[in-house]
Enzyme design. Structure first.
Site, PDB file in Angstrom:
ATOM      1  N   CYS A   1       1.083  -1.120  -0.446  1.00  0.00           N
ATOM      2  CA  CYS A   1      -0.031   0.208   0.135  1.00  0.00           C
ATOM      3  C   CYS A   1       0.742   0.949  -0.232  1.00  0.00           C
ATOM      4  O   CYS A   1       1.761   1.866   1.318  1.00  0.00           O
ATOM      5  CB  CYS A   1      -0.993   0.096   1.147  1.00  0.00           C
ATOM      6  SG  CYS A   1      -2.157   1.060   1.328  1.00  0.00           S
TER       7      CYS A   1
ATOM      8  N   CYS B   1      -4.758   5.625  -3.939  1.00  0.00           N
ATOM      9  CA  CYS B   1      -4.226   4.749  -3.733  1.00  0.00           C
ATOM     10  C   CYS B   1      -3.150   4.987  -3.929  1.00  0.00           C
ATOM     11  O   CYS B   1      -3.002   4.846  -5.537  1.00  0.00           O
ATOM     12  CB  CYS B   1      -5.406   3.476  -4.948  1.00  0.00           C
ATOM     13  SG  CYS B   1      -4.103   1.407  -4.901  1.00  0.00           S
TER      14      CYS B   1
END
Length: 283
Positions: free
Chosen positions: A83, A220
């Protein structure tokens, strides 16, 4: 058993996380607890959980046993390899919690996608080395309702399908309340993050994303790297800097000699304690 969990809340371009420290892996979180903590009505709320644990306690990790490992779980409790926004927030958390020596500005971080290096910049942003994205045109098609588009497959330690929208496609009008479909299904047997992209100017794009295990998010980090890589490939470019706008703000992605760096904000906004469901308070 511990009934009260100390936590912090942070975000990077509004991609938000609950953060906890468990250096010795003494209190792994159950799936139920992850879903509770990320619940925006009954819990703290977040797109995922970032647990700080020493690398020696992660079976998949074969690097430095003393490195701080980012044990990342999506809001649905599934495990994610990587991430990009989370790594930036994780680095900020390690500094603010005193988990790295005072004055540290370069931090190695273990992830399931491998070692990542985070640098805290003077302007308050965090820059992360994101590895070597692998980009391929492999015949994947993404579908929303009756509309479908060819997608570029990009691996940034986790899987992405990037759709470069054409003339007549309106980014803001896309229905991302449900997961887009893709085919062939075997292209992403464990699911995929799907990005939709408008090119605004050379080196400047806007995107929306549906993250597997979460839904549409305001940002993201790995997705922005995937988008920059896909756009570069479409234009026959390899190196350069891309400004990527997301609903939660903007970041910069640098590509050079096959490697990628992600730079953007990272903030810790709250700290507190929470009683976990089904626990008894210790006397």
């Amino acid at each position: 058993m511990v009934a009260v969990l100390e936590f912090a809340k942070g975000h990077g371009t509004r991609n938000d996380f609950v953060l906890v420290t468990d250096a010795d892996d003494a209190r792994p979180l159950t799936d139920e607890e992850v879903r509770f903590l990320t619940d925006r009505r009954a819990g703290i709320g977040g797109d995922g959980i970032l647990r700080a644990v020493r690398g020696r306690h992660i079976p998949e990790w074969d690097g430095d046993p003393d490195v701080w490992f980012m044990d990342y779980r999506n809001a649905d409790a599934s495990i994610a390899e990587m991430c990009g926004n989370g790594v930036r927030v994780f680095a900020r958390y390690l500094v603010e919690e005193g988990l790295v020596p005072e004055g540290t500005t370069e931090i190695p971080i273990g992830t399931r996608a491998g070692l990542r290096a985070a640098a805290l910049l003077d302007d308050g942003r965090v820059r992360v080395w994101m590895g070597r994205p692998a980009t391929a045109d492999s015949g994947t098609t993404v579908q929303i309702g009756d509309s479908n588009w060819p997608a570029t497959n990009v691996d940034v330690g986790n899987p992405h399908a990037v759709v470069l929208l054409g003339e007549g496609d309106e980014l803001a009008e896309l229905d991302l309340t449900r997961a887009p479909g893709w085919f062939p299904l075997e292209a992403f047997p464990s699911g995929v993050n799907v990005e939709f992209v408008d090119e605004l100017a050379p080196g400047h794009v806007r995107m929306r994303v549906f993250e597997r295990g979460v839904g549409e998010t305001d940002s993201c980090g790995t997705g922005t790297v995937a988008v920059a890589s896909a756009v570069a490939r479409a234009h026959g470019e390899t190196d350069g800097r891309w400004t990527v706008e997301v609903p939660g703000g903007k970041v910069e992605v640098d590509l050079a000699q096959g490697e990628a760096w992600l730079t953007g904000p990272a903030e810790i906004v709250a700290r507190g304690s929470v009683r976990l469901p089904g626990e008894e308070i210790d006397d």
